[in-house]
Design a protein around this motif. Sequence first.
Motif, PDB file in Angstrom:
ATOM      1  N   LEU A 134      56.706  22.149  48.110  1.00 52.45           N
ATOM      2  CA  LEU A 134      55.845  23.187  48.692  1.00 52.45           C
ATOM      3  C   LEU A 134      56.559  24.495  49.264  1.00 52.45           C
ATOM      4  O   LEU A 134      56.169  25.730  48.885  1.00 52.45           O
ATOM      5  N   VAL A 135      57.860  24.146  49.557  1.00 52.95           N
ATOM      6  CA  VAL A 135      58.740  25.377  49.883  1.00 52.95           C
ATOM      7  C   VAL A 135      59.192  26.191  48.783  1.00 52.95           C
ATOM      8  O   VAL A 135      59.285  27.302  48.836  1.00 52.95           O
ATOM      9  N   THR A 136      59.432  25.168  47.726  1.00 54.82           N
ATOM     10  CA  THR A 136      59.992  26.127  46.529  1.00 54.82           C
ATOM     11  C   THR A 136      58.863  26.761  45.915  1.00 54.82           C
ATOM     12  O   THR A 136      59.277  28.015  45.310  1.00 54.82           O
ATOM     13  N   GLN A 137      57.482  26.263  46.211  1.00 51.41           N
ATOM     14  CA  GLN A 137      56.470  27.110  45.498  1.00 51.41           C
ATOM     15  C   GLN A 137      56.550  28.593  46.250  1.00 51.41           C
ATOM     16  O   GLN A 137      56.341  29.578  45.705  1.00 51.41           O
ATOM     17  N   ARG A 138      56.963  28.525  47.525  1.00 47.90           N
ATOM     18  CA  ARG A 138      56.666  29.846  48.445  1.00 47.90           C
ATOM     19  C   ARG A 138      57.761  30.692  47.799  1.00 47.90           C
ATOM     20  O   ARG A 138      57.721  31.881  47.792  1.00 47.90           O
ATOM     21  N   PHE A 139      59.192  30.203  47.794  1.00 51.60           N
ATOM     22  CA  PHE A 139      60.168  31.010  47.310  1.00 51.60           C
ATOM     23  C   PHE A 139      59.864  31.488  46.002  1.00 51.60           C
ATOM     24  O   PHE A 139      60.173  32.716  45.738  1.00 51.60           O
TER      25      PHE A 139
END
Length: 148
Positions: free
Chosen positions: A27-32
């Motif tokens: 989820l964090v990777t998708q945001r970045f």
Amino acid sequence: MNAEHKQRDNEVGRTCACFNLRRAARLVTQRFDEAFRELGLRATQLSVLTAVYHVSNPPLSKLAGTLGMDRTSLTRNLQVLQRKGLIVVKEGDDKRQRRICITPEGERVLASAFPIWRKVQTEVEEAIGAEKWDGLLTGLHEVARKFR
């Protein structure tokens, strides 16, 4: 599915380190990734580029260890960065060794990415809270040291 299986599966979902770390990481990777799209980069590629810059012409094996990646996954990411002209792969002193070098274009992209990274990083830290973030970061570093 019986009640015992449901309870077991619920416990895994709530407490499994692998499941929960990977879910949060995705989820964090998708945001970045969304934020870096304007630079034509993915978060994983930016991590590799940053490591190449900071480690300074690392051999492939050292870079893989620094990033906690297997050599095959790292090689795929390096090929993309090389095609974009952000890195070059050179022979090391030993012809079997390859050294990774950032290009001037790679340094420019890294400089452009930093304000974007800072903005998303701040969002993540604020979502968690400063004290929890510090504790989480400490724990993640400890886990990485133990499993290295």
